[in-house]
Design a protein around this motif. Structure first.
Motif, mmCIF file in Angstrom:
data_model
loop_
_atom_site.group_PDB
_atom_site.id
_atom_site.type_symbol
_atom_site.label_atom_id
_atom_site.label_comp_id
_atom_site.label_asym_id
_atom_site.label_seq_id
_atom_site.Cartn_x
_atom_site.Cartn_y
_atom_site.Cartn_z
ATOM 1 N N SER A 33 1.024 -1.347 -0.339
ATOM 2 C CA SER A 33 0.360 0.008 -0.250
ATOM 3 C C SER A 33 0.661 1.214 0.227
ATOM 4 O O SER A 33 0.311 2.437 -1.331
ATOM 5 N N GLU A 75 1.270 1.441 -3.971
ATOM 6 C CA GLU A 75 0.044 1.920 -4.394
ATOM 7 C C GLU A 75 0.032 3.705 -4.110
ATOM 8 O O GLU A 75 -0.051 4.655 -4.823
ATOM 9 N N GLU A 143 -1.883 -2.290 6.982
ATOM 10 C CA GLU A 143 -1.203 -2.232 5.670
ATOM 11 C C GLU A 143 0.338 -2.110 5.351
ATOM 12 O O GLU A 143 0.883 -2.449 5.943
#
Length: 217
Positions: A33, A75, A143
């Motif tokens: 993430s 991400e 995450e």
């Protein structure tokens, strides 16, 4: 003179760096993430020309993060680093590395939604603590995190993030130690660049020991 010859020797330099640095690794086969990039030598302070973006010796940290993002492995890119000025103006750094790094990311088309800034930390210990705080603000404590910094700096950085309770994997950038022989000339001809590299490594090892004594990592 003997120590200068040793510290300027390429074979010795690569050997000690390979002992200290983690090995290079292929691109991860999983997604994260957040890719956390630690500043510190990414951008140079150009004084009056500070509106320019001038990449410095450790800019590979940022470039690897861009590659990881473009490959879809991370991400978001979280840039961690802030004011390193010492109170009283003893040392003043106007580089604003975090802001300049983010400006660069925007210029190459990475959307704001994928960029996160942490610009309060002044050292590696605070990188970890303030990144943890930022992840808490984002409700992202669980995450997957990928820590991106120079290979010589990874041991101390990873230990600090572990101490802060931030679970992470690591992706070392700009590895100084080589696992291939650069040639016989490099083995015997002194090179001032190796003196700089060994000075940098000694500084890092001392920093790691001090952090251990201070219970930062």
């Amino acid at each position: 003179m003997f120590f200068l010859l040793i510290l300027s020797n390429g074979r010795f330099t690569h050997w000690v760096y390979n002992l200290w640095e983690p090995p290079y690794q292929p691109f991860p086969n999983q997604k994260y993430s957040y890719g956390v990039v630690l500043t510190g030598g990414i951008i140079s302070d150009l004084g009056k020309n500070s509106n320019l973006i001038h990449f410095s010796s450790h800019s590979d940290r940022l470039m690897q993060a861009v590659i990881l993002y473009k490959r879809g492995i991370i991400e978001h890119i979280l840039i961690s680093g802030g004011n390193v000025s010492i109170q009283g103006g003893l040392i003043k750094d106007n580089t604003k590395e975090t802001e300049k790094s983010i400006e660069f990311l925007r210029l190459i088309g990475i959307p704001d939604s994928s960029i996160i800034m942490e610009n309060q930390s002044r050292n590696t210990h605070e990188n970890a603590e303030f990144t943890k705080r930022k992840l808490t603000e984002l409700n992202a404590q669980q995450e997957k995190i990928l820590l991106i910094t120079s290979a010589f700096h990874m041991k101390r950085s990873s230990a600090c993030f572990t101490k802060a309770g931030v679970a992470h994997d690591v992706f070392p950038a700009i590895k100084a130690g080589k696992d291939t022989n650069a040639g016989i000339l490099n083995d015997f001809i002194p090179d001032e660049e190796n003196l700089y590299k060994n000075s940098q490594l000694i500084h890092e090892i001392v920093g790691y020991v001090v952090y251990k004594l201070m219970d930062y990592c």
